[in-house]
Motif scaffolding. Structure first.
Motif, PDB file in Angstrom:
ATOM      1  N   MET A   1       0.840  -1.201   0.000  1.00 17.32           N
ATOM      2  CA  MET A   1       0.000   0.000   0.000  1.00 17.32           C
ATOM      3  C   MET A   1       0.874   1.249   0.000  1.00 17.32           C
ATOM      4  O   MET A   1       0.509   2.264  -0.597  1.00 17.32           O
TER       5      MET A   1
ATOM      6  N   ARG B   1      -4.829  -5.100  -1.770  1.00 14.32           N
ATOM      7  CA  ARG B   1      -6.075  -5.297  -1.040  1.00 14.32           C
ATOM      8  C   ARG B   1      -7.194  -5.913  -1.849  1.00 14.32           C
ATOM      9  O   ARG B   1      -8.326  -5.937  -1.389  1.00 14.32           O
TER      10      ARG B   1
ATOM     11  N   ALA C   1     -11.911  -4.774  -4.860  1.00 11.87           N
ATOM     12  CA  ALA C   1     -12.908  -3.877  -4.256  1.00 11.87           C
ATOM     13  C   ALA C   1     -12.230  -2.827  -3.387  1.00 11.87           C
ATOM     14  O   ALA C   1     -12.298  -1.630  -3.672  1.00 11.87           O
ATOM     15  N   ILE C   2     -11.578  -3.285  -2.314  1.00 13.21           N
ATOM     16  CA  ILE C   2     -10.978  -2.326  -1.386  1.00 13.21           C
ATOM     17  C   ILE C   2      -9.834  -1.585  -2.068  1.00 13.21           C
ATOM     18  O   ILE C   2      -9.634  -0.379  -1.836  1.00 13.21           O
TER      19      ILE C   2
ATOM     20  N   VAL D   1     -11.249   1.390  -4.250  1.00 14.27           N
ATOM     21  CA  VAL D   1     -11.747   2.495  -3.422  1.00 14.27           C
ATOM     22  C   VAL D   1     -10.581   3.229  -2.757  1.00 14.27           C
ATOM     23  O   VAL D   1     -10.532   4.455  -2.729  1.00 14.27           O
ATOM     24  N   THR D   2      -9.616   2.448  -2.244  1.00 15.04           N
ATOM     25  CA  THR D   2      -8.463   3.068  -1.596  1.00 15.04           C
ATOM     26  C   THR D   2      -7.673   3.907  -2.583  1.00 15.04           C
ATOM     27  O   THR D   2      -7.227   5.017  -2.265  1.00 15.04           O
TER      28      THR D   2
ATOM     29  N   VAL E   1      -8.712   5.502  -5.239  1.00 13.94           N
ATOM     30  CA  VAL E   1      -9.398   6.761  -5.504  1.00 13.94           C
ATOM     31  C   VAL E   1      -9.116   7.768  -4.391  1.00 13.94           C
ATOM     32  O   VAL E   1      -8.812   8.933  -4.645  1.00 13.94           O
ATOM     33  N   SER E   2      -9.195   7.291  -3.131  1.00 10.96           N
ATOM     34  CA  SER E   2      -8.881   8.197  -2.013  1.00 10.96           C
ATOM     35  C   SER E   2      -7.416   8.606  -2.038  1.00 10.96           C
ATOM     36  O   SER E   2      -7.080   9.754  -1.737  1.00 10.96           O
ATOM     37  N   LEU E   3      -6.542   7.667  -2.426  1.00 13.76           N
ATOM     38  CA  LEU E   3      -5.110   7.983  -2.503  1.00 13.76           C
ATOM     39  C   LEU E   3      -4.853   9.089  -3.515  1.00 13.76           C
ATOM     40  O   LEU E   3      -4.019   9.971  -3.288  1.00 13.76           O
TER      41      LEU E   3
ATOM     42  N   PRO F   1     -14.472  12.494  -6.362  1.00 11.24           N
ATOM     43  CA  PRO F   1     -15.114  11.174  -6.337  1.00 11.24           C
ATOM     44  C   PRO F   1     -15.642  10.825  -4.956  1.00 11.24           C
ATOM     45  O   PRO F   1     -16.757  10.302  -4.823  1.00 11.24           O
TER      46      PRO F   1
ATOM     47  N   VAL G   1     -15.872  -4.399   0.276  1.00 12.88           N
ATOM     48  CA  VAL G   1     -16.518  -3.103   0.447  1.00 12.88           C
ATOM     49  C   VAL G   1     -17.972  -3.302   0.847  1.00 12.88           C
ATOM     50  O   VAL G   1     -18.504  -2.594   1.683  1.00 12.88           O
TER      51      VAL G   1
ATOM     52  N   LEU H   1     -20.003   1.294   1.033  1.00 14.05           N
ATOM     53  CA  LEU H   1     -19.178   2.429   0.619  1.00 14.05           C
ATOM     54  C   LEU H   1     -19.387   3.597   1.565  1.00 14.05           C
ATOM     55  O   LEU H   1     -18.449   4.314   1.893  1.00 14.05           O
TER      56      LEU H   1
ATOM     57  N   PHE I   1     -14.563  -1.023   5.846  1.00 12.47           N
ATOM     58  CA  PHE I   1     -13.681  -2.039   5.275  1.00 12.47           C
ATOM     59  C   PHE I   1     -12.227  -1.604   5.428  1.00 12.47           C
ATOM     60  O   PHE I   1     -11.919  -0.455   5.718  1.00 12.47           O
TER      61      PHE I   1
ATOM     62  N   ASP J   1      -5.202   1.989   7.813  1.00 10.74           N
ATOM     63  CA  ASP J   1      -4.664   2.866   6.769  1.00 10.74           C
ATOM     64  C   ASP J   1      -5.779   3.344   5.842  1.00 10.74           C
ATOM     65  O   ASP J   1      -5.868   4.533   5.513  1.00 10.74           O
ATOM     66  N   VAL J   2      -6.654   2.412   5.436  1.00 13.10           N
ATOM     67  CA  VAL J   2      -7.768   2.794   4.574  1.00 13.10           C
ATOM     68  C   VAL J   2      -8.692   3.758   5.310  1.00 13.10           C
ATOM     69  O   VAL J   2      -9.146   4.766   4.762  1.00 13.10           O
TER      70      VAL J   2
ATOM     71  N   LEU K   1      -7.341   7.215   5.406  1.00 17.92           N
ATOM     72  CA  LEU K   1      -7.525   7.921   4.135  1.00 17.92           C
ATOM     73  C   LEU K   1      -8.945   8.458   4.005  1.00 17.92           C
ATOM     74  O   LEU K   1      -9.167   9.594   3.593  1.00 17.92           O
TER      75      LEU K   1
ATOM     76  N   CYS L   1     -10.284  12.319   3.673  1.00 15.45           N
ATOM     77  CA  CYS L   1     -11.209  12.804   2.647  1.00 15.45           C
ATOM     78  C   CYS L   1     -12.445  13.433   3.299  1.00 15.45           C
ATOM     79  O   CYS L   1     -12.966  14.441   2.813  1.00 15.45           O
TER      80      CYS L   1
END
Lengths: 110, 501
Positions: free
Chosen positions: A2, A59, A62-63, A66-67, A69-71, B191, B288, B324, B329, B333-334, B337, B341
């Motif tokens: 990651m 990951r 799926a995860i 999504v991660t 996009v946030s990154l 997004p 997710v 979502l 999930f 770290d996730v 983030l 956001c």
């Protein structure tokens, strides 16, 4: 893994930023020839895609998606803040990100 | 025509954003805090013991406790230690409603932890705004729908979407730099903002658009829940007392079927009755989708009946959209983030509100326009600084109020949260914004730093990671205060006549 994704995404956003005419003066202290700028932009996109691949490897689809996009958002914010306050640092930070990211990816630590 | 369209979108964006901006700011901030709901709840009940026994032992102990306090209840819930590290039981009361207790997993005895709403307060405030549930969810839903309109109209209005992607010029005139900031916060996490707003509305879609479900299922909500949410319809009590089966074998069989992740929730309907049913439920956090897997067991014999997990495509779509929004999930770290956001979204709303006043402060000609600007400026301070101060007040009151007292959970909310907010808001409405911005920007770091300090003094170093996070917030407010003060004194120095510095 990651961490590698984060580094690649940051470097990608940096590439896209530096390829823009408006910001070349701030970061590179010079204007690039259009062909060079296009190459830089392409590299930026490729690094972003590589970041996506790293995130999904870390990951799952799926995860990972999504991660990533946030990154992208977080990386872009870092680029903007550095661009505003420490623009000269950006080229070196970009290289550092790539090196650290590669190290992280290769050693499989993160 | 194009100019007219963009202008009307700009008008829509401005007014939709302003009218609901304060509510949206509150929803964004409490929602972002809710990413750490279990950690907040954990911090607010320092008396809870750390679980040391296996889930099977904990569940048996919980069942023993429920047999002694509520043998005739219609429904039992046993929540096993997970992200929140607590063994919690609930049971339906005969007159309606539920009662909840925290238990020590090792002994099955009730733990006297200070009564609090914990992280659940911010979570419910986020979509109910402390109103009666239906009303609150309607207000929140309308606000979210307007938010969606505001985002789309903002995208249309923004002329230089890609050219200004990385542009932030803080040293220019106020209106330019605040607009740059607002744009950057909005565009870079676009997004996220779109998805979080849309999925938020979808989460409560059966409230806003119930007619489709009514046509298909009529009044039979149970059937709807069974198909969409994988919630098993269970038969009512048969009024025939039969001993409830031992939970140990049920748990063992569940673990055999689910070796990778254990059940998190045990629901027992009609316990000690002939129609008893045991549901073992787990929520997946490796996807997710907010997948709810449920295994159904006969409560009298302990025999496995069926797997209720629903993988019908429509149900899966809903699970993904809901998942979502919840963002449960991935690991820390996730979640970090997503939290970042969320803060960007909160700041996007806040900068928008401030931008409205900056644009109009100079231009306000009529008396009513000047009144409008003055009112909005004051409401901005009351919300943008008042709410974070109130959130710290809520946490601080958890440590300051005596652990045992009547109505403790309500007092934390009414004194700790709303009391603090009302005081800050009244101050912000009464005095000039030039003063209140700076003063409340000192109050904020002080109260956010005081919370972990008072925590250390009263309960010791109980959750150092959480305390450190509170201190980071305090430092952030301090840095903002420094920035605001230095800018103000620079402006004041520039206005001073004649003096050569």
């Amino acid at each position: 893994m990651m961490l590698l994704a984060a580094a690649l995404t940051f470097a990608g956003m940096l590439g896209l930023c530096a390829a823009m005419e408006r910001h070349q003066g701030q970061i590179l202290m010079a204007q690039l020839a259009p062909s060079r700028a296009r190459l830089l932009r392409l590299t930026g996109w490729l690094l972003l895609v590589a970041g996506f691949a790293a995130a999904v490897t870390a990951r799952g689809w799926a995860i990972g998606s999504v991660t990533w996009v946030s990154l992208c958002g977080a990386a872009a914010v870092c680029v903007v803040l550095l661009l505003t306050f420490y623009p000269r640092l950006l080229p070196r930070l970009g290289l550092l990100a790539l090196v650290l990211g590669a190290a992280a990816g290769l050693t499989g630590l993160f | 025509m194009k100019e007219g369209f963009r202008q009307s979108m700009a008008w829509l964006h401005t007014w939709a954003g302003l009218i609901l901006g304060w509510i949206l700011f509150a929803m964004f901030l409490t929602g972002t805090a809710s990413y750490f709901k279990p950690e907040i709840s954990h911090w607010m009940q320092p008396e809870l013991p750390v679980p040391t026994v296996s889930h099977a032992v904990a569940a048996e102990n919980a069942a023993k406790y429920l047999q002694t306090v509520a043998p005739d209840s219609a429904r039992w819930f046993i929540q096993l230690p997970g992200r929140e590290d607590v063994l919690r039981v609930s049971w339906a009361k005969p007159a309606g409603g539920f009662e909840t207790r925290n238990l020590d997993p090792a002994t099955g005895e009730a733990v006297m932890a200070r009564e609090t709403r914990g992280g659940n307060f911010f979570y419910r405030f986020h979509f109910e705004l402390n109103m009666p549930p239906r009303t609150g969810r309607w207000v929140a839903g309308i606000a979210a729908m307007v938010m969606f309109v505001t985002i789309i109209s903002g995208i249309i209005t923004h002329r230089r979407f890609f050219k200004d992607f990385f542009t932030f010029r803080p040293r220019k005139a106020a209106q330019r730099s605040w607009l740059d900031g607002h744009n950057v916060l909005a565009v870079l996490a676009l997004p996220y903002h779109l998805i979080i707003t849309y999925t938020g509305i979808i989460t409560l879609m059966f409230l806003y658009l119930p007619w489709g479900a009514e046509v298909v299922y009529g009044n039979n909500r149970q059937a709807l829940s069974a198909e969409v949410f994988s919630i098993a319809p269970t038969p009512p009590p048969a009024r025939q007392p039969v001993q409830l089966t031992a939970l140990g074998p049920v748990i063992a069989e569940t673990n055999a079927r689910w070796p990778d992740k254990p059940a998190g929730l045990i629901t027992i309907s009609a316990p000690n009755d002939a129609n008893a049913m045991i549901q073992m439920t787990r929520f997946s956090d490796e996807a997710v989708a907010h997948d709810r897997n449920t295994l159904l067991f006969n409560g009298v014999t302990g025999a496995f009946l069926s797997d209720i997990s629903n993988d019908k495509p429509v149900a899966q779509v809903r699970e993904v959209l809901y998942g979502l929004h919840l963002g449960r999930f991935g690991g820390y770290d996730v979640r970090g983030l997503l939290f970042f956001c969320g803060l960007m979204g909160t700041a996007m709303v806040g900068t928008g509100l401030v931008l409205w006043t900056i644009k109009r402060r100079e231009r306000a000609e009529t008396k009513s326009a000047r009144f409008g600007v003055a009112l909005v400026e004051r409401l901005n301070v009351a919300t943008i600084l008042g709410l974070p101060i109130a959130m710290a007040g809520f946490l601080l009151s958890n440590r300051l109020l005596p652990p045992v007292m009547d109505n403790r959970a309500d007092l934390e909310v009414w004194i700790g949260f709303f009391g603090t907010w009302i005081i800050a808001a009244l101050y912000a409405l009464w005095r000039k914004p030039e003063e209140t911005w700076r003063v409340l920007l000192i109050v904020a770091p002080v109260i956010w730093a005081a919370t972990p300090l008072v925590g250390w003094l009263t309960t010791g170093l109980y959750a150092p990671g959480f305390d450190a996070a509170l201190l980071v917030v305090a430092v952030a407010f301090l840095l903002i205060w420094r920035k605001v003060s230095s800018r103000r004194s620079a402006q004041a120095a520039a206005l001073r006549p004649g003096v050569a510095e």
